[in-house]
Motif scaffolding. Structure first.
Motif, PDB file in Angstrom:
ATOM      1  N   LEU A 104     -11.098 -50.840 -19.388  1.00  0.00           N
ATOM      2  CA  LEU A 104     -10.737 -52.070 -20.091  1.00  0.00           C
ATOM      3  C   LEU A 104     -10.854 -53.282 -19.175  1.00  0.00           C
ATOM      4  O   LEU A 104     -11.314 -54.347 -19.599  1.00  0.00           O
ATOM      5  CB  LEU A 104      -9.320 -51.958 -20.651  1.00  0.00           C
ATOM      6  CG  LEU A 104      -9.120 -50.954 -21.794  1.00  0.00           C
ATOM      7  CD1 LEU A 104      -7.650 -50.848 -22.169  1.00  0.00           C
ATOM      8  CD2 LEU A 104      -9.942 -51.351 -23.017  1.00  0.00           C
ATOM      9  N   TYR A 131     -14.111 -54.978 -18.942  1.00  0.00           N
ATOM     10  CA  TYR A 131     -14.422 -55.883 -20.054  1.00  0.00           C
ATOM     11  C   TYR A 131     -13.470 -57.082 -20.100  1.00  0.00           C
ATOM     12  O   TYR A 131     -13.458 -57.829 -21.074  1.00  0.00           O
ATOM     13  CB  TYR A 131     -14.347 -55.138 -21.388  1.00  0.00           C
ATOM     14  CG  TYR A 131     -15.446 -54.131 -21.594  1.00  0.00           C
ATOM     15  CD1 TYR A 131     -16.785 -54.513 -21.541  1.00  0.00           C
ATOM     16  CD2 TYR A 131     -15.165 -52.787 -21.843  1.00  0.00           C
ATOM     17  CE1 TYR A 131     -17.802 -53.603 -21.725  1.00  0.00           C
ATOM     18  CE2 TYR A 131     -16.184 -51.866 -22.033  1.00  0.00           C
ATOM     19  CZ  TYR A 131     -17.498 -52.279 -21.969  1.00  0.00           C
ATOM     20  OH  TYR A 131     -18.509 -51.369 -22.146  1.00  0.00           O
ATOM     21  N   GLN A 152     -10.201 -56.917 -20.270  1.00  0.00           N
ATOM     22  CA  GLN A 152      -9.096 -56.654 -21.186  1.00  0.00           C
ATOM     23  C   GLN A 152      -7.931 -56.004 -20.449  1.00  0.00           C
ATOM     24  O   GLN A 152      -8.101 -55.351 -19.416  1.00  0.00           O
ATOM     25  CB  GLN A 152      -9.538 -55.751 -22.336  1.00  0.00           C
ATOM     26  CG  GLN A 152     -10.492 -56.400 -23.307  1.00  0.00           C
ATOM     27  CD  GLN A 152     -10.845 -55.479 -24.456  1.00  0.00           C
ATOM     28  OE1 GLN A 152     -11.225 -54.328 -24.258  1.00  0.00           O
ATOM     29  NE2 GLN A 152     -10.722 -55.967 -25.676  1.00  0.00           N
ATOM     30  N   ASP A 153      -6.760 -56.183 -21.017  1.00  0.00           N
ATOM     31  CA  ASP A 153      -5.535 -55.616 -20.462  1.00  0.00           C
ATOM     32  C   ASP A 153      -4.923 -54.706 -21.521  1.00  0.00           C
ATOM     33  O   ASP A 153      -4.745 -55.112 -22.668  1.00  0.00           O
ATOM     34  CB  ASP A 153      -4.558 -56.743 -20.100  1.00  0.00           C
ATOM     35  CG  ASP A 153      -3.317 -56.235 -19.388  1.00  0.00           C
ATOM     36  OD1 ASP A 153      -3.109 -55.006 -19.339  1.00  0.00           O
ATOM     37  OD2 ASP A 153      -2.557 -57.074 -18.867  1.00  0.00           O
ATOM     38  N   LEU A 175      -3.411 -55.165 -25.916  1.00  0.00           N
ATOM     39  CA  LEU A 175      -4.055 -54.566 -27.079  1.00  0.00           C
ATOM     40  C   LEU A 175      -3.037 -53.730 -27.854  1.00  0.00           C
ATOM     41  O   LEU A 175      -2.121 -53.157 -27.253  1.00  0.00           O
ATOM     42  CB  LEU A 175      -5.205 -53.653 -26.650  1.00  0.00           C
ATOM     43  CG  LEU A 175      -6.536 -54.294 -26.260  1.00  0.00           C
ATOM     44  CD1 LEU A 175      -7.467 -53.225 -25.705  1.00  0.00           C
ATOM     45  CD2 LEU A 175      -7.183 -54.983 -27.455  1.00  0.00           C
TER      46      LEU A 175
END
Length: 291
Positions: A124, A127, A129-130, A134
């Motif tokens: 993640l 990308y 993201q964390d 999410l």
């Protein structure tokens, strides 16, 4: 990231079931598929070779309501068994709107479960993201085993950081639908909070009828209510069929296989009739182009 299909007035949201090998990811998806009404689900599909075999299907429960006049179609993905190519998981996780981490509650799998969670966070991060930002649920699978670790201990093992942790047994179905209901609710709330989308036009606290509020030890047969709703899932259109011209729209999430095959789901419409197709592209390097 959710994809908007303006022709069909649908939002396509992607939920990935991630976890260590043999934790029960594929069994979980197959159980969910059996519990959904046939008119609410698409067929189970597989992609890949003998190793790194992807399993996925989509469903649209009618009781979820709409997001700014758009219906929400969920696409569930996982990879079966041992993953030999790490890039496979990175490909599957790309664009995920929600994640279910299927942890193996058997004591002998504690180390591999921790490693799998670390791999998830690393994928993640690649990308930008964390995981904590999410919609994510920790599914403690194999909790029906006599020596299974308690959910509290599993939460510490994977450093759940306050994420929902739910015990499950994919062999019997215990907790499976509760996990799905929880992550679906999280995705719906995230869609509602997006400024570009607006608010949910139905009460998103009632995500799946009969699921989510029930006791996690209740008989699994109660999950049959999950897809209850009107049997007629006729798609909404903005113009009469006679006036509709040719249309081309994305029909779901784009996937890339480990061997470089790009698959793009498309929906082609003409004269009020729509059909689904998959555009398959093989990527090969161009020797004439020097970077």
């Amino acid at each position: 990231m959710a994809l908007f299909n303006r022709t069909k007035r649908e939002i396509n949201a992607k939920i990935v079931y991630f976890g260590p090998p043999l934790a029960g990811k594929a069994t979980t998806l197959q159980f969910i598929h059996r519990k959904l009404k046939p008119e609410c689900r698409g067929p189970v599909k597989t992609m890949g070779g003998q190793s790194d075999r992807m399993l996925f299907f989509d469903f649209m429960p009618p009781e979820l309501g709409e997001v700014n006049d758009y219906r929400v179609r969920f696409h569930l993905y996982t990879v079966q068994g041992e993953v030999t190519n790490r890039s496979t998981w990175k490909t599957v996780l790309k664009g995920a709107d929600g994640i279910v981490f299927v942890a193996d509650a058997s004591p002998e799998s504690a180390a591999v479960t921790r490693e799998s969670m670390e791999n998830l966070r690393e994928c993640l991060r690649s990308y930008g993201q964390d995981l904590e930002k999410l919609p994510c649920v920790i599914q403690c699978n194999k909790s029906d085993l006599p020596d299974a670790l308690a959910t509290e201990e599993m939460a510490q093992q994977v450093d759940s950081a306050g994420l929902p942790v739910i015990r499950s047994a994919s062999r019997t179905g215990e907790g499976i639908l509760q996990v799905l209901s929880t992550v679906v609710k999280g995705v719906m709330n995230a869609l509602r909070d997006q400024e570009s989308v607006g608010s949910v036009t139905a009460d998103s606290s009632v995500v799946l009828k009969g699921v989510g509020s029930e006791d996690e030890h209740a008989p699994v047969e109660r999950g049959e209510e999950m897809a209850a709703g009107p049997p007629d899932l006729t798609e909404r259109v903005d113009t009469p069929p006679s006036a509709a011209g040719p249309t081309l729209a994305m029909g779901g999430a784009v996937t890339v296989t480990a061997d470089g095959i790009l698959q793009v789901p498309l929906t082609v419409g003409c004269g009020g009739t729509e059909r689904g197709f998959v555009l398959t592209i093989k990527l090969t390097p161009d020797a004439s182009v020097v970077a």
